[in-house]
Design a protein around this motif. Structure first.
Motif, short mmCIF file in Angstrom:
data_model
loop_
_atom_site.label_atom_id
_atom_site.label_comp_id
_atom_site.label_asym_id
_atom_site.label_seq_id
_atom_site.Cartn_x
_atom_site.Cartn_y
_atom_site.Cartn_z
N CYS A 122 42.36 37.45 44.20
CA CYS A 122 43.33 38.39 44.04
C CYS A 122 42.28 39.76 43.88
O CYS A 122 40.92 39.48 43.95
N LYS B 123 40.22 43.06 42.86
CA LYS B 123 39.35 43.53 41.74
C LYS B 123 40.17 44.36 40.84
O LYS B 123 40.18 44.28 39.60
N GLU C 216 43.35 44.66 40.58
CA GLU C 216 44.45 44.08 39.81
C GLU C 216 43.99 43.05 39.00
O GLU C 216 44.81 43.11 38.06
N ARG C 217 42.98 42.63 39.01
CA ARG C 217 42.28 41.54 37.97
C ARG C 217 41.91 42.37 36.65
O ARG C 217 42.35 42.01 35.71
N GLN C 218 41.37 43.76 37.05
CA GLN C 218 41.28 44.42 35.98
C GLN C 218 42.48 44.81 35.04
O GLN C 218 42.64 45.07 34.00
N TRP D 20 43.43 33.64 31.98
CA TRP D 20 43.39 35.14 32.81
C TRP D 20 41.74 35.53 32.41
O TRP D 20 41.55 36.87 32.61
N THR E 20 36.40 37.83 34.23
CA THR E 20 36.15 39.16 35.19
C THR E 20 35.71 38.76 36.28
O THR E 20 35.90 39.71 37.21
N ASP F 281 39.54 34.26 39.75
CA ASP F 281 40.51 34.72 40.81
C ASP F 281 41.99 34.61 39.69
O ASP F 281 42.53 33.71 39.22
N CYS F 282 42.40 36.07 39.45
CA CYS F 282 43.62 35.84 38.59
C CYS F 282 44.80 35.58 39.20
O CYS F 282 45.91 35.19 38.65
N CYS F 283 44.97 35.07 40.71
CA CYS F 283 45.95 34.54 41.17
C CYS F 283 46.34 33.37 40.42
O CYS F 283 47.30 32.45 40.79
N CYS G 149 50.70 35.46 43.29
CA CYS G 149 50.38 36.35 44.28
C CYS G 149 50.77 36.11 45.55
O CYS G 149 51.36 35.03 45.79
#
Ligand SMILES: *[C@@H]1O[C@H](CO)[C@@H](O)[C@H](O)[C@H]1NC(C)=O
Ligand SMILES: *[C@@H]1O[C@H](CO)[C@@H](O)[C@H](O)[C@H]1NC(C)=O
Ligand SMILES: *[C@@H]1O[C@H](CO)[C@@H](O)[C@H](O)[C@H]1NC(C)=O
Length: 219
Positions: free
Chosen positions: A27, A29, A31-33, A52, A55, A58-60, A67
């Protein structure tokens, strides 16, 4: 010092090589934030969103996050109750999400699916910024404990096909009128069973304008 630097560089190179090799999408950066800010404002007593956390991760791969396979953009958030049988098991209220919704969601530019059903937002209003999540085709806020007036800004979600505002407790959600709904020309499934429509005198005329509608639930 230079040894440490060398190791770091090697690690970075092998990490990116691995990613290429496995054809993983990671994902973005930003969108992760956005997801981390969203999580911060959410009450999550059972720590369902522990995946989740990082930092750097991978947020996916996070719980409820979907994603796009090729771009890594977050396109779906499944934050409702897992399934009916599990729902009974987890009936204990602390399993539900609460707190508030952080507008950082607006940074998920390609979000088309948002499910927040069966949570407990303890009577707060549905935030009007939801109406700016322009890519949404699916929005489910049924049984999620929102109250007050449904924001007319939802009428800006012109791609919406599913809208869930259902609930068992009549009167917690209400509308001043339903004009905004007539903007949702692609709407196929509409559940307003959780809303008090007594102020919307013209609801029948408005609903009649929704030419794509195949399912309608009112209280
Ligand atoms: C993404 O990949 C998964 C597993 O490989 C597949 O099941 C799914 O259909 C793909 N989704 C899209 C939108 O391509
Ligand atoms: C939709 O958004 C525009 C600006 O982007 C705004 O002027 C308008 O009031 C919004 N419509 C509704 C129904 O909220
Ligand atoms: C919203 O979610 C609930 C629970 O999963 C489901 O039963 C309902 O059909 C959904 N509503 C819409 C409009 O899709």
């Amino acid at each position: 010092m230079s040894v440490v630097f060398g190791i770091l560089t090697l690690a970075t190179i092998s990490a990116s090589f691995c990613n290429g090799n496995l054809d993983n999408v990671v994902c973005k950066k930003s969108e992760r934030q956005a997801l981390l800010s969203f999580k911060q404002d959410l009450k999550d007593s059972k720590n369902r969103l522990s995946t989740w956390a990082g930092t750097e991760g991978d947020c996916c791969t996070g719980t409820g996050v979907v994603c796009d396979n090729s771009t890594g953009q977050v396109i779906e958030l499944h934050l409702g109750t897992p399934s009916l049988s599990e729902a009974e098991y987890f009936a204990h209220s602390s399993y539900k999400f609460g707190g508030k919704l952080n507008p950082s969601l607006l940074n998920l530019e390609y979000l088309n699916y948002l499910d927040l059903s069966y949570n407990d937002f303890s009577g707060i209003q549905i935030p009007s910024f939801i109406g700016s999540l322009k890519s949404l085709t699916y929005l489910n806020l049924s049984e999620s404990g929102f109250g007050g007036t449904i924001p007319h800004q939802l009428g800006n979600l012109s791609s919406l096909r599913y809208l869930g505002l259902g609930g068992r407790y009549e009167g917690s959600l209400e509308v001043e009128n339903l004009h905004w709904i007539s903007e949702l020309s692609l709407l196929q499934h509409l559940d307003m069973s959780g809303a008090d429509l007594s102020k919307a005198f013209d609801w029948l005329r408005v609903i009649n304008k929704l030419s794509s509608l195949v399912e309608l639930r009112l209280s």
